[in-house]
Design an enzyme around this catalytic site. Structure first.
Site, mmCIF file in Angstrom:
data_model
loop_
_atom_site.group_PDB
_atom_site.id
_atom_site.type_symbol
_atom_site.label_atom_id
_atom_site.label_comp_id
_atom_site.label_asym_id
_atom_site.label_seq_id
_atom_site.Cartn_x
_atom_site.Cartn_y
_atom_site.Cartn_z
ATOM 1 N N HIS A 81 0.836 -1.201 0.000
ATOM 2 C CA HIS A 81 0.000 0.000 0.000
ATOM 3 C C HIS A 81 0.875 1.256 0.000
ATOM 4 O O HIS A 81 0.702 2.141 -0.855
ATOM 5 C CB HIS A 81 -0.909 -0.025 1.232
ATOM 6 C CG HIS A 81 -1.803 1.169 1.370
ATOM 7 N ND1 HIS A 81 -3.140 1.129 1.073
ATOM 8 C CD2 HIS A 81 -1.555 2.444 1.789
ATOM 9 C CE1 HIS A 81 -3.677 2.324 1.277
ATOM 10 N NE2 HIS A 81 -2.735 3.141 1.727
ATOM 11 N N GLU A 82 1.789 1.337 0.948
ATOM 12 C CA GLU A 82 2.638 2.529 1.030
ATOM 13 C C GLU A 82 3.568 2.636 -0.175
ATOM 14 O O GLU A 82 3.881 3.736 -0.636
ATOM 15 C CB GLU A 82 3.433 2.537 2.345
ATOM 16 C CG GLU A 82 2.578 2.554 3.601
ATOM 17 C CD GLU A 82 1.546 3.675 3.625
ATOM 18 O OE1 GLU A 82 1.784 4.736 3.000
ATOM 19 O OE2 GLU A 82 0.486 3.485 4.261
ATOM 20 N N HIS A 97 1.733 4.404 -2.885
ATOM 21 C CA HIS A 97 1.833 5.860 -2.720
ATOM 22 C C HIS A 97 3.200 6.353 -3.207
ATOM 23 O O HIS A 97 3.302 7.385 -3.884
ATOM 24 C CB HIS A 97 1.681 6.242 -1.249
ATOM 25 C CG HIS A 97 0.277 6.271 -0.745
ATOM 26 N ND1 HIS A 97 -0.739 6.945 -1.382
ATOM 27 C CD2 HIS A 97 -0.287 5.723 0.371
ATOM 28 C CE1 HIS A 97 -1.861 6.817 -0.693
ATOM 29 N NE2 HIS A 97 -1.615 6.080 0.370
ATOM 30 N N HIS A 145 3.492 6.695 -6.870
ATOM 31 C CA HIS A 145 2.774 7.884 -7.342
ATOM 32 C C HIS A 145 3.719 9.090 -7.327
ATOM 33 O O HIS A 145 3.692 9.928 -8.248
ATOM 34 C CB HIS A 145 1.562 8.122 -6.438
ATOM 35 C CG HIS A 145 0.472 8.936 -7.063
ATOM 36 N ND1 HIS A 145 -0.688 9.254 -6.391
ATOM 37 C CD2 HIS A 145 0.345 9.521 -8.277
ATOM 38 C CE1 HIS A 145 -1.479 9.967 -7.177
ATOM 39 N NE2 HIS A 145 -0.866 10.155 -8.318
#
Length: 674
Positions: A466-467, A470, A473
């Site tokens: 998940h991190e 990010h 991105h």
């Protein structure tokens, strides 16, 4: 004494010179850089040429770059490696920086130049990204008081100063309360059910504190497994109460009045700006657009998920009755959910953990990024870091420098709870040159014990992915303007890249590629992989109701529902009555430690986790159709990531998917529809 924040860094990739940086450097540097930035603003205002995009909008975008890096560095350290001195500085600097922000947004002459460009500019003469920046800049002024009277501008300044101080104090109180508690056990009989690896970590914690026996804390790697495995119900209750009363106890770290004040000030600010509520203000710049849309979305999910959640709780009650427990309580949930998961799927975190050593999971994430986006990650030993446990990677794309990635995995007293991605520097372009980003992932995974490396639960595997989503991105950012770059997107779009990456953790072929025993190298047995996939939506009804409850609580605080005479505990329990699945535990409340909405940027935005799940489920279903590492599909998704906020998020999504997102993929994945 020279101040490293005021001199050229002279480090590889102009990275933050952490090793020469001391707490006493921050305040004088930030004060000086504020003055430097103000001079840049004055130059824009006093420019004798007629306002245009280049001399006003682009010039304003460039102002204060060094201040941005210094303040980002300071607040990132306050989250990941703080101490009393840094916390005191945060209390001093937060209102100063809020005032500086207001000095810009409430600068009448500057706004008149921005307004003139906005009103007179033929946007056909601008690139789409320039037009987007112009619109965002004008709205930024209008939404932050530029159209107010002089008297109301002063009111706004005062509110923003107070909010800056209060949100910082809220966060510090939660950290103090988290660090202050320990459960010290000297009798091994009281720890029945806890796996050897958890006992070893607790023994190491006790030794660190110069105590005999075992110590458990409220930090996730200690708290979560204790609640999941400890057979001693009284101790589970004690630990739960310690967590659920953080910043609620009658001491100097109590956050109840701060919650009241933050909610009240946000409401007052919104009304001053012409909005009915803080939620109306926030959602004007979100995909969801209005409180009504958010509440309809959350309540629809609640209607679909609650019957399933109640069935799941009934199964847990049946198990608990076998142990003589007639009334299942919140502090029983994790324990009996783990028992049920083991019974239904013969699946145990402790069985799986040896196959997920942290470093191998990280390498798997890197491998996924390589297959999707041609990125490689190489350790750099010559780049300064803020703690010995941090590792710095240079990210390359087809042999060219792309970014720096700092990773920081384990809990410390100076680190707040949870997991997050942040940046020390963003990405932007100036003429023919480009500044590439410096990204950081911070987590709280169990540290190695003796010869045993850090081993992750499967939930922590998904957290890492998940991190990392990010981080990608930020890493892939490819825009001209920093304020439209990377994660500078609508808040209910920002969780798409992170939640998208979690899907890879449930793909059998991908799991086979890295899940190997840390001692023997043996692959995770095929049966265990089948169980992980089969259990993917285990307790999904409960988890959905839980997330919806946080979203509804957030919206209640920010749609003017809180009465000054109502206690925080009473307000929270009244608000969450429809989502309640367990009996009340008197004297507990989540709100005083709900950092996401009172200190973390998610006010009137917690719903975005579920909103983005609709997007990520729909997006990944496209990859499932074409192949989870299909080059053409990955190239489309890479454009979505690299575009940042330069394009409306719905337009970006439609360009990727060929249509708007459909919620059916999420509901099917969650098992809420057939």
């Amino acid at each position: 004494m020279s101040n490293p924040l005021l001199s050229p860094f002279g480090t590889p990739f102009d990275s933050v010179p952490f090793e020469s940086l001391k707490p006493e450097h921050f305040k004088p540097a930030i004060l000086q850089l504020i003055e430097d930035a103000k001079r840049e603003i004055d130059a824009i205002v006093s420019n004798p040429s007629a306002p245009d995009f280049a001399n006003t909008i682009a010039a304003l975008e460039r102002a204060g770059k060094r201040l941005n890096i210094a303040s980002a560095t300071f607040f990132n350290l306050d989250s990941a490696e703080t101490n009393d001195e840094i916390q005191q500085l945060a209390q001093e600097l937060s209102p100063i920086l809020a005032e500086y922000g207001n000095d810009i947004m409430l600068n009448e002459q500057l706004f008149q130049r921005v307004k003139q460009v906005h009103d007179d500019m033929n946007t056909a003469e601008l690139t789409p990204e320039e037009a987007r920046l112009l619109d965002k800049t004008y709205k930024g002024f209008a939404r932050n008081g530029a159209l107010l009277s002089a008297e109301n501008k002063e009111k706004l300044r005062d509110i923003d100063k107070q909010l800056a101080t209060l949100t910082m104090k809220f966060s510090q109180n939660v950290l103090q309360e988290t660090n202050a508690y320990q459960l010290h056990i000297q009798d091994l009989q009281q720890l029945t059910g806890l796996p050897d690896s958890i006992l070893a970590a607790a023994a190491a914690e006790a030794e660190k504190r110069k105590l005999a026996g075992w110590v458990f804390t409220l930090h996730f790697p200690s708290y979560v497994p204790f609640m999941k495995y400890a057979a001693n119900r009284d101790l589970r209750r004690e630990l739960h109460l310690a967590s659920a009363t953080r910043a609620l106890k009658p001491n100097e770290y109590n956050n109840e009045s701060i919650v009241h004040s933050i909610a009240s000030l946000r409401s007052e600010r919104a009304k001053l700006l012409g909005f009915g509520t803080h939620a109306d203000f926030v959602l004007q710049e979100r995909m969801a657009a209005s409180p009504t849309i958010v509440l309809d979305f959350l309540n629809d999910l609640l209607t679909k998920a609650k019957p399933r959640a109640q069935q799941e709780i009934d199964q847990l009650k049946t198990l608990a009755r076998q142990d003589g427990i007639d009334e299942l309580m919140p502090y029983d949930h994790a324990y009996y959910a783990e028992k049920l998961r083991e019974a239904k799927f013969d699946l145990s975190d402790e069985t799986l953990k040896p196959y997920f050593p942290l470093q191998r999971v990280l390498e798997a994430a890197f491998n996924a990024a390589n297959r999707l986006y041609s990125l490689t990650f190489n350790v750099r030993h010559d780049i300064p870091k803020y703690h010995d446990e941090v590792t710095v990677y240079e990210v390359m794309e087809n042999g060219r420098h792309k970014a720096l990635l700092y990773t920081d995995w384990h809990p410390r007293e100076g680190k707040r709870a949870g997991a997050w991605m942040t940046a020390y520097r963003g990405q932007w372009k100036e003429g023919d040159s480009e500044v590439r980003p410096h990204i950081s992932i911070v987590c709280n995974f169990a540290r190695p014990v003796g010869d045993i490396p850090s081993l992750l639960t499967f939930n922590e595997v998904t957290t890492l992915f998940h991190e990392f989503g990010h981080a990608l991105h930020g890493i892939l950012a490819d825009t001209t303007f920093e304020s439209l770059s990377g994660t500078n997107v609508y808040w209910d779009f920002v969780e798409l890249p992170s939640q998208f990456m979690e899907n890879y953790c449930y793909e059998k072929d991908f799991l086979r590629s890295f899940a190997r025993h840390y001692q023997t190298g043996e692959p995770l047995p095929e049966g265990e992989i089948d169980k992980i996939v089969a259990a993917a939506n285990f307790m999904e009804g409960y988890q959905t109701v839980r997330q919806v409850s946080f979203g509804l609580l957030d919206m209640a605080y920010h749609t003017g529902k809180l009465d000054n005479n109502t206690s925080i505990e009473r307000f929270e329990k009244d608000t969450l009555r429809e989502t309640q699945l367990y009996p009340d535990v008197p004297g507990t409340a989540q709100s005083p430690s709900f950092s996401h909405i009172f200190a973390g940027g998610y006010s009137a935005g917690y719903y975005s986790y579920k909103w983005a799940e609709v997007l990520d489920a729909d997006a990944f279903s496209y990859f499932k159709e074409t192949g989870i590492f299909d080059g053409e599909t990955a190239a489309k998704f890479k454009r979505l990531l690299s575009s940042g906020g330069t394009v409306d998020p719905m337009q970006l999504y439609i360009e990727f998917r060929g249509r708007k997102p459909e919620p059916e993929a999420l509901l099917k994945r969650a098992g809420l529809i057939g």
